[in-house]
Design a protein around this motif. Structure first.
Motif, PDB file in Angstrom:
ATOM      1  N   TRP A 147      -8.025   0.121   6.646  1.00  0.00           N
ATOM      2  CA  TRP A 147      -7.250   0.290   5.438  1.00  0.00           C
ATOM      3  C   TRP A 147      -7.589   1.574   4.681  1.00  0.00           C
ATOM      4  O   TRP A 147      -8.499   1.612   3.860  1.00  0.00           O
TER       5      TRP A 147
ATOM      6  N   LYS B 108      -5.543   4.708   2.512  1.00  0.00           N
ATOM      7  CA  LYS B 108      -4.329   5.216   1.882  1.00  0.00           C
ATOM      8  C   LYS B 108      -4.348   6.741   1.950  1.00  0.00           C
ATOM      9  O   LYS B 108      -5.351   7.366   1.611  1.00  0.00           O
TER      10      LYS B 108
ATOM     11  N   LEU C 232       0.825  -1.206   0.000  1.00  0.00           N
ATOM     12  CA  LEU C 232       0.000   0.000   0.000  1.00  0.00           C
ATOM     13  C   LEU C 232       0.858   1.255   0.000  1.00  0.00           C
ATOM     14  O   LEU C 232       0.532   2.254  -0.644  1.00  0.00           O
TER      15      LEU C 232
END
Length: 348
Positions: A329, A331, A240
């Protein structure tokens, strides 16, 4: 491309003296060698006296201190602020919101305040909200981010009963806060935000971290208080991080050869080493990290790194901040540049 906004001053606050691995290990009956090997963090700070259990610093204390330093660094009077945005996973109370307690400490009134419930990506989310507010007509704002772990540190608890994915929570984290003044127009010493990434990437993926609602004093019997899927984090965060880096460079229109500094995710000392090595950046790109000295301070970390960067980033230099939130999760990150005509920065 035109900058989204400008960062004109930063400040940080870490409570008390640093706690080394020997002290942490003896407090929680955890091997000092295991902490060194598995986590790779040397010290961290706590808003709680581990010997007495006394709370010495609240999140409001730390946020107000960091904010005051950011305002002084920017040369901004509190009365110039048009808004305050605060990000945290560990507010002092559900109500009143910590952002409002912080604003009160700073003597602020009659301005909008926002509090984001977030994990490690919260500082970038807060800057994203600030950017939108600036685009809507405001001129100057304050972004604050921080976390405290005192409600989760039970020094009387028998840690020998914990599985490694639970035990890691006693050694990964530290307390702290950091802040930044954001403006719509450049000022002396400002760093331009050329690209900002903030997107949810957890569709169909199990959480990498769970933090229960009540804390140690009144845990929810149907849910674990703290849980870290460290194997999933080790597996997924490096990939990621690479995605974030290249997305930010692409949006900013920069090549990796034009980059001077990288601010990698600060999950732990060991993980940071692994992530940075896997980014594939040219050797001249310098790492800006603090997790080995501060521990994982959650929301505060990207701004703690930014505070270090502000005095290292030379005129004309560029940096990318890479942030991964593993709870569900996310980003996130920033592409940053100091004007080629700016003479504020000093060599490290």
């Amino acid at each position: 491309m035109n900058p989204l906004c400008f960062l004109t001053g930063t400040g940080t606050a870490l409570p008390g003296d640093p706690v080394d691995n020997k002290t942490l290990g003896s407090t929680f009956n955890i091997s000092e060698d295991w902490i060194d090997l598995f986590v790779g963090t040397r010290t961290r700070h706590f808003g709680r006296d581990l010997a007495t259990g006394e709370v010495t610093h609240t999140l409001t204390d730390l946020c107000a201190e960091a904010a005051g330093r950011a305002l002084a660094d920017a040369g901004t009077d509190p009365c110039e602020l048009d808004f305050v945005v605060l990000a945290t996973a560990t507010p002092d109370a559900l109500l009143p919101a910590t952002v409002n307690e912080t604003a009160d400490r700073l003597g602020l009134t009659h301005l909008p305040t926002y509090q984001l419930q977030a994990g490690c990506a919260g500082a970038v989310q807060a800057i994203d909200v600030a950017r939108a507010l600036l685009a809507g007509g405001h001129r100057t704002g304050l972004v604050v981010a921080g976390d405290v772990t005192d409600r989760f540190l039970d020094t009387a608890f028998d840690t020998s009963r914990l599985a490694p994915q639970e035990l890691v929570n006693y050694v990964l984290f530290g307390d702290g806060a950091a802040a930044a003044v954001v403006t719509a127009e450049p000022r002396p010493g400002a760093v331009a935000v050329h690209s900002l990434l903030h997107c949810f990437a957890g569709l169909g993926r199990a959480p990498g971290q769970i933090v229960g609602w009540h804390g140690a004093a009144a845990p929810d019997p149907a849910r674990r208080m703290l849980h870290e899927d460290y194997k999933a984090i080790e597996r997924d965060v490096p990939a990621l991080a690479r995605e974030i880096l290249w997305e930010l460079l692409g949006t900013a229109g920069w090549g990796p050869e034009t980059l001077h500094h990288v601010l990698p995710p600060q999950l732990s000392g060991r993980m940071t080493e692994k992530i940075t090595a896997g980014l594939g950046l040219p050797p001249q790109v310098r790492e800006v990290s603090c997790v080995q000295e501060t521990g994982n301070t959650g929301n505060a970390l990207p701004l703690l790194q930014l505070d270090l960067l502000m005095n290292r980033l030379q005129p004309g230099e560029r940096a990318v901040s890479v942030v991964v939130e593993s709870s569900k999760w996310i980003k996130a990150g920033l592409a940053l540049e100091r004007s080629a005509t700016d003479s504020r920065a000093e060599a490290p």
